[in-house]
Design an enzyme around this catalytic site. Structure first.
Site, PDB file in Angstrom:
ATOM      1  N   GLU A 161      -8.233 -37.152  52.312  1.00  0.00           N
ATOM      2  CA  GLU A 161      -8.665 -35.758  52.123  1.00  0.00           C
ATOM      3  C   GLU A 161     -10.185 -35.750  52.155  1.00  0.00           C
ATOM      4  OE1 GLU A 161      -6.854 -33.078  52.051  1.00  0.00           O
ATOM      5  OE2 GLU A 161      -4.924 -34.102  52.149  1.00  0.00           O
ATOM      6  N   CYS A 195     -15.163 -28.884  48.664  1.00  0.00           N
ATOM      7  CA  CYS A 195     -14.964 -29.380  50.033  1.00  0.00           C
ATOM      8  C   CYS A 195     -14.550 -28.296  51.007  1.00  0.00           C
ATOM      9  CB  CYS A 195     -13.955 -30.531  50.046  1.00  0.00           C
ATOM     10  SG  CYS A 195     -12.368 -30.097  49.333  1.00  0.00           S
TER      11      CYS A 195
END
Length: 420
Positions: A161, A195
């Site tokens: 991720e 993010c």
């Protein structure tokens, strides 16, 4: 407590989303874990064909510092649900959270199956030399490559991720103040250390002129005349990160904000204009409360700009015209997409969350987390009898046998295949 994160943001992003993941898993686990029976051909009509959900074994979960509870516990919930043993490594950057997790988790989880490892870079490098059955990593693409290289030595599957520069296109037809609020919220939430935050805005020069006062108004609405005094605005996690983000302020021209305080690791909500694609801030993920605006002539040029770069974790598009939002969706590639808002697609356990290309590998949230940590084992259980049916496939072979086997095994085409 490690980042001066406002309690509202901590409750929403760290606690509520973890609880949602947990409850979604508890509500559905008995269904998810069942054998999944599949279609059979004529040869196997009397047999049992199914997918068994097996655990991988021992899983390593490496979490980052920006959401130190959420990004550790959400994958942990799925790994446990799928029946794995887990070594969880919280980030060493957020010391208080690391200590809390290390002390609290062993009180609730079986110590024979689950362990928390507190480690820095050197110890983590040693940890990665061990053979794991699965590795789940959240962090930067640069470290993701190191993780994948270490995993390759043992042929260990990974979920990565990662991050990236998430573009946000704002068309000329939109409700400007609504756009400003939604973009400002997504960019400055957790002081920009997210993010999936919108990393830069793409819009026309005309829209930039409308957007700047609207963003200024939104920032004042959210954080008051001096955001440094606002209990709703966070801080940069560490000195090294502060200096890196501060240096990015030299790109372009500061249209609003720009104030910094190293002692508090405070960087004001900032908007930059007059940028070049070659500026430092356009070459790395910002991970701070700075919003650059890059001007483009139209949606075509915006799409071209997005597609000339690495595929991001999220693409955002704002327009009152659905066809414009759909155009950006159809002609770009990204981990996720959100039209007319920011961040909110991540809150749904029903949507897969993950990157593509440079922004990651694999997906999770809800059932996708359970599936990520489960090996889908294809199983066929046949009868010991009925050997006469099997004789057709045994030597000596003949054209007659082949004809019968083909007729009994082949998948029939149902009709013409029409695309669009």
């Amino acid at each position: 407590m490690d980042m001066g994160k406002p309690s509202f943001e901590a409750e929403f992003s760290e606690i509520l989303l973890c609880k949602n993941e947990l409850h979604e898993t508890l509500n559905n686990l008995s269904h998810w874990m069942k054998d999944e029976h599949v279609d059979k051909n004529l040869v196997t009509k009397l047999d049992s064909a199914f997918i068994r959900k097996d655990p991988y074994g021992v899983v390593l979960i490496i979490a980052p510092w920006n959401y130190p509870i959420h990004l550790l516990l959400v994958p942990l919930i799925g790994a446990i649900a799928a029946g794995n043993c887990v070594i969880a490594k919280p980030s060493e950057m957020t010391k208080n959270t690391e200590r809390l997790v290390a002390e609290a988790l062993p009180k609730y989880l079986d110590k024979d199956c689950f362990a928390v490892v507190t480690a820095g870079v050197e110890e983590t490098t040693q940890l990665l030399e061990n053979k794991f059955d699965f590795i789940f990593f959240t962090g930067s693409p640069a470290v993701g490559k190191i993780i994948m290289t270490a995993a390759a030595k043992h042929l260990t599957p990974v979920t990565l991720e990662l991050g990236g520069k998430n573009p946000c296109y704002v068309s000329d037809t939109c409700e400007v103040q609504n756009v400003a609020r939604r973009v400002a919220w997504g960019r400055f939430f957790n002081a920009g250390q997210t993010c999936v935050a919108p990393d830069y805005v793409l819009c026309s020069l005309e829209m930039q002129e409308k957007l700047l006062p609207a963003l200024s108004k939104a920032i004042t609405e959210f954080y008051g005349p001096n955001p440094q005094e606002s209990p709703s605005f966070g801080r940069i996690v560490g000195d090294k990160q502060f200096r890196r983000v501060q240096a990015l302020l030299r790109s372009g021209r500061v249209a609003m904000g720009g104030q910094t305080d190293e002692r508090e690791r405070y960087i004001a909500p900032t908007v930059l204009v007059d940028l070049q694609p070659s500026d430092p801030i356009m070459k790395e993920e910002i991970f701070g409360p700075i919003l650059p605006i890059v001007t483009v002539a139209n949606v075509e040029e915006a799409i071209e700009f997005i597609n000339s770069r690495e595929r991001p974790l999220a693409v955002y598009a704002f327009s009152s015209e659905d066809k414009v939002v759909n155009q950006v969706l159809e002609r770009t590639s990204s981990g996720g997409f959100c039209g007319n808002d920011t961040l909110m697609h991540v809150t749904l356990t029903s949507l897969p969350f993950g990157g593509i290309g440079n922004s990651g590998l694999g997906k999770y949230h809800g059932k996708f987390t359970f599936d990520t940590f489960s090996h889908q084992r294809g199983c066929l259980h046949r009868s010991m009898g009925l050997e006469a049916l099997n004789a057709l496939r045994y030597p000596p072979y003949s054209h007659q046998k082949l004809g019968i086997v083909r007729a009994a095994s082949e998948v029939k085409r149902k009709g013409s295949c029409t695309l669009l």
